[in-house]
Design an enzyme around this catalytic site. Structure first.
Site, short mmCIF file in Angstrom:
data_model
loop_
_atom_site.label_atom_id
_atom_site.label_comp_id
_atom_site.label_asym_id
_atom_site.label_seq_id
_atom_site.Cartn_x
_atom_site.Cartn_y
_atom_site.Cartn_z
N LYS A 1 31.72 39.13 37.03
CA LYS A 1 31.97 39.54 38.43
C LYS A 1 33.16 38.76 39.01
CE LYS A 1 28.43 36.33 40.03
NZ LYS A 1 26.97 36.15 40.06
N ARG B 1 16.41 36.25 47.96
CA ARG B 1 17.66 36.92 48.23
C ARG B 1 17.42 38.39 47.91
NH1 ARG B 1 23.15 34.90 45.32
NH2 ARG B 1 22.14 35.96 43.58
N TYR C 1 52.51 18.53 57.19
CA TYR C 1 51.93 18.97 58.47
C TYR C 1 51.03 17.91 59.06
CZ TYR C 1 53.40 23.84 57.86
OH TYR C 1 54.11 24.99 57.73
N MET D 1 50.59 26.08 52.69
CA MET D 1 50.32 27.41 52.13
C MET D 1 50.87 27.55 50.72
SD MET D 1 51.24 31.17 53.65
CE MET D 1 50.25 31.04 55.11
C1 LIG Z 1 26.49 35.25 39.10
C2 LIG Z 1 25.17 35.49 38.48
C3 LIG Z 1 24.83 34.89 37.26
C4 LIG Z 1 25.71 33.85 36.58
O1 LIG Z 1 25.52 32.61 37.23
P1 LIG Z 1 26.27 31.29 36.72
O2 LIG Z 1 25.70 30.22 37.58
O3 LIG Z 1 27.73 31.51 36.96
O4 LIG Z 1 25.95 31.16 35.28
C5 LIG Z 1 23.64 35.26 36.66
N1 LIG Z 1 22.80 36.15 37.27
C6 LIG Z 1 23.09 36.71 38.46
C7 LIG Z 1 22.12 37.66 39.07
C8 LIG Z 1 24.26 36.39 39.10
O5 LIG Z 1 24.54 36.94 40.30
#
Ligand SMILES: *Cc1c(COP(=O)(O)O)cnc(C)c1O
Length: 358
Positions: free
Chosen positions: A35, A129, A254, A302
């Site tokens: 992701k 969640r 800055y 930046m």
């Molecule tokens: C992002 C995610 C993972 C992976 O988690 P990590 O801590 O990066 O290994 C696994 N399961 C779900 C449902 C996630 O959203």
């Protein structure tokens, strides 16, 4: 390429990290989590490296999955948040994607659709969640399992909320809720993220879901990649674009938050918060100049940041600067900046070219 800012992606490190996951979870199938554009590494690039090494990929949404399918990736892909609207269902089926179902309306729509889709039923074992309550799960699973059109098996999955804290009893409590369900529902299961894989063997189940560890980053607050047998995949680097001598009392950057305690050389590096380097990294945060640690000074801007070159008097314009990577743990930078490595990786912006190396 003009500006020297780039993220080197080491494909051999990705492979080595999968090997490490296989050692830790030799009986399990592996769902590599890609992701957020592969945690900033480039999802297609990572998928191409891992396609023959893992059993499935997971992404956040249909859009992320389609990027992979359009790039020719044929590995199974799981949508971790499921579908957000019913129009996605025919595409999910046509593209042979798999979807999490975590809420009642998704159940009703997937059953009504009569599409041949593989679904993963998400249970809330304590993270609060996404997912169904443990007590409603068995009845829902039975409805899905009895549906002739859905593909089988219908695995159960859940997510750990505190696995990165090795002493936290929440993981034991979540595990007992999940195992209790699995005594009543005979199917495949998935529970472990990276921290679960590394620290909680009892959570491995049938499918593990590594994310951050694939990229060679420790999920724990108190260790770095090396401690976990992982190899850092990304090196964020740039170069010195200016080196100048300043006088005692001159301020840098800055807000004039940092003043030279003596006459000294100061370098300017072509990387800033618009590239994803954290603006909250304080003065003193280490940066590698020609492989040697020097402290960042003043506020990160930046497109640039400044470094104290007193320990590197021969440093010159064009010299390589590493912001994190194999020789400078991203875990350390994240802690100093008051964040976690996940966020630093996801924040590396589109304008930073990713360069793949073996
Ligand atoms: C992002 C995610 C993972 C992976 O988690 P990590 O801590 O990066 O290994 C696994 N399961 C779900 C449902 C996630 O959203």
């Amino acid at each position: 390429m003009t500006r020297p800012t780039q993220a080197i992606i080491y494909s051999s490190a990705l492979r080595a990290n999968v090997q490490r996951i296989r050692e830790l979870a030799p009986q399990q199938k592996v769902i590599a989590v890609l992701k957020a554009d592969g945690y900033g590494h480039g999802a297609v690039r990572v998928a191409n490296v891992l396609a023959t090494l893992v059993d499935a990929f997971a992404v956040c949404s249909l859009d992320e999955a389609l990027v992979l399918r359009h790039a020719g990736i044929t590995t199974p892909i799981l949508l971790l948040e499921g579908f957000f609207s019913v129009d996605e269902l025919p595409i999910i089926a046509a593209q042979q994607l798999e979807t999490v179902v975590h809420t009642q309306w998704q159940i009703e729509h997937i059953l009504a659709s009569q599409l041949p889709v593989k679904v993963w039923l998400k249970v809330d074992t304590g993270m609060h969640r996404l997912g169904f309550l443990p007590e409603e799960t068995e009845a829902i699973w039975k409805r899905l399992n009895q549906c002739d059109t859905l593909l089988k098996p219908v695995p159960l999955m859940s997510h750990l909320s505190c696995a990165d804290e090795r002493q936290n009893k929440t993981t034991i409590e979540q595990l007992s809720v999940f195992n209790e369900l699995l005594r009543r529902i005979s199917t495949e299961a998935s529970f472990a993220n990276s921290a679960g894989i590394l620290a909680w063997q009892a959570t491995h189940c049938d499918w593990v879901r590594p994310g951050i560890m694939l990229y060679g980053v420790s999920p724990f607050p108190d260790t770095v990649a090396k401690d976990e047998g992982l190899q850092s995949v990304m090196q964020l680097q740039s170069a010195l674009i200016s080196v100048k001598q300043y006088r005692k009392g001159d301020s840098i950057g800055y807000g004039a938050t940092w003043r030279c305690p003596q006459s000294m050389p100061v370098g300017v590096v072509a990387v800033g918060y618009a590239d994803g380097y954290p603006r909250h990294a304080p003065s003193g945060t280490p940066v590698l100049v020609n492989g040697r640690r020097v402290p960042l000074i003043g506020r990160v801007s930046m497109d640039m940041l400044a470094v104290d070159l007193r320990s590197q008097p021969n440093a010159k314009v064009g010299d390589v600067v590493v912001l994190w990577g194999r020789n400078l743990p991203i875990e350390e930078i994240a802690t100093l900046a008051g964040t976690i490595p996940y966020q630093l990786l996801c924040n590396v912006s589109q304008r930073v070219p990713r360069i793949e190396r073996t």
